[in-house]
Structure formats: C-alpha cells, structure tokens
Write a protein that holds these residues in place. Structure first.
Motif, short mmCIF file in Angstrom:
data_model
loop_
_atom_site.label_atom_id
_atom_site.label_comp_id
_atom_site.label_asym_id
_atom_site.label_seq_id
_atom_site.Cartn_x
_atom_site.Cartn_y
_atom_site.Cartn_z
N ASP A 78 50.11 23.62 39.20
CA ASP A 78 51.25 25.06 39.93
C ASP A 78 50.96 26.53 38.98
N ASP A 81 48.07 28.03 37.99
CA ASP A 81 46.58 28.24 38.33
C ASP A 81 48.24 29.71 38.92
N ARG A 85 45.85 33.57 37.63
CA ARG A 85 45.82 34.07 38.83
C ARG A 85 46.58 35.03 38.14
N ARG A 92 44.02 34.02 46.40
CA ARG A 92 42.76 33.34 47.52
C ARG A 92 43.41 34.07 48.64
#
Length: 99
Positions: A78, A81, A85, A92
C-alpha cells in the motif's frame, strides 16, 4: 598639634566604598553574564531546543518507519503504491481526481 584627620570622614569614605562594591556585585549577580536574567534566558532557550529535539526525533522515527516499510526485508504494498502514485502522478482507471 599636628594635622589629624577627622575619623568621621574616614568612616564615611569607607562606607561609600563598601556601598559601591556591594552595588557592583549585586548588579553583576542580577544582570551580569552569569546573573539571574542570563540564567533565565539560557533556560528558556534550552526549553525551546528540547522541544525542537523531540519534534525532530519524532520526524526521524517516522522516516525510519517509512524506510523500513519500503525495504527489501519488509515491503508494504500500500505504501509502495502510494509513493509510486505520488512520484509518477498516476491514477487507476477507477479513481476520480479532486483538485
């Protein structure tokens, strides 16, 4: 008889000198480099530095935690990610960006 000094004048000079010396030491004890006011300034500065130290220690602990979570031994997907980002500016397909 010869010239004799008045003992009252000698005592007056002695008392004046004693008051001046006492005043000097009193002033130095209160306002001098090692006086009470300087001690209060140093104490206040030390308190400020202690607060800053605790803030920096918390920041270091937070960064160490993030570093550990992104290390080879322990990988938090997490967090990875989130960081990817943030750095790459990607989202996404099912996300909505609010600015």
């Amino acid at each position: 008889m010869g010239s004799r000094r008045n003992p009252a004048i000698g005592m007056l000079v002695f008392m004046a000198l004693a008051v001046m010396v006492g005043s000097y030491f009193t002033f130095a004890a209160v306002r001098g480099d090692y006086g009470l006011f300087r001690r209060a300034e140093v104490q206040a500065h030390a308190d400020t530095l202690r607060t800053e130290l605790s803030r920096l220690q918390a920041e270091v602990a937070r960064m160490e935690n993030l570093t550990r979570r992104l290390s080879d031994d322990y990988l938090d997907l997490d967090l990875l990610d989130e960081q990817a980002r943030d750095v790459l500016g990607m989202i996404r397909a099912d996300e909505i960006v609010v600015r």
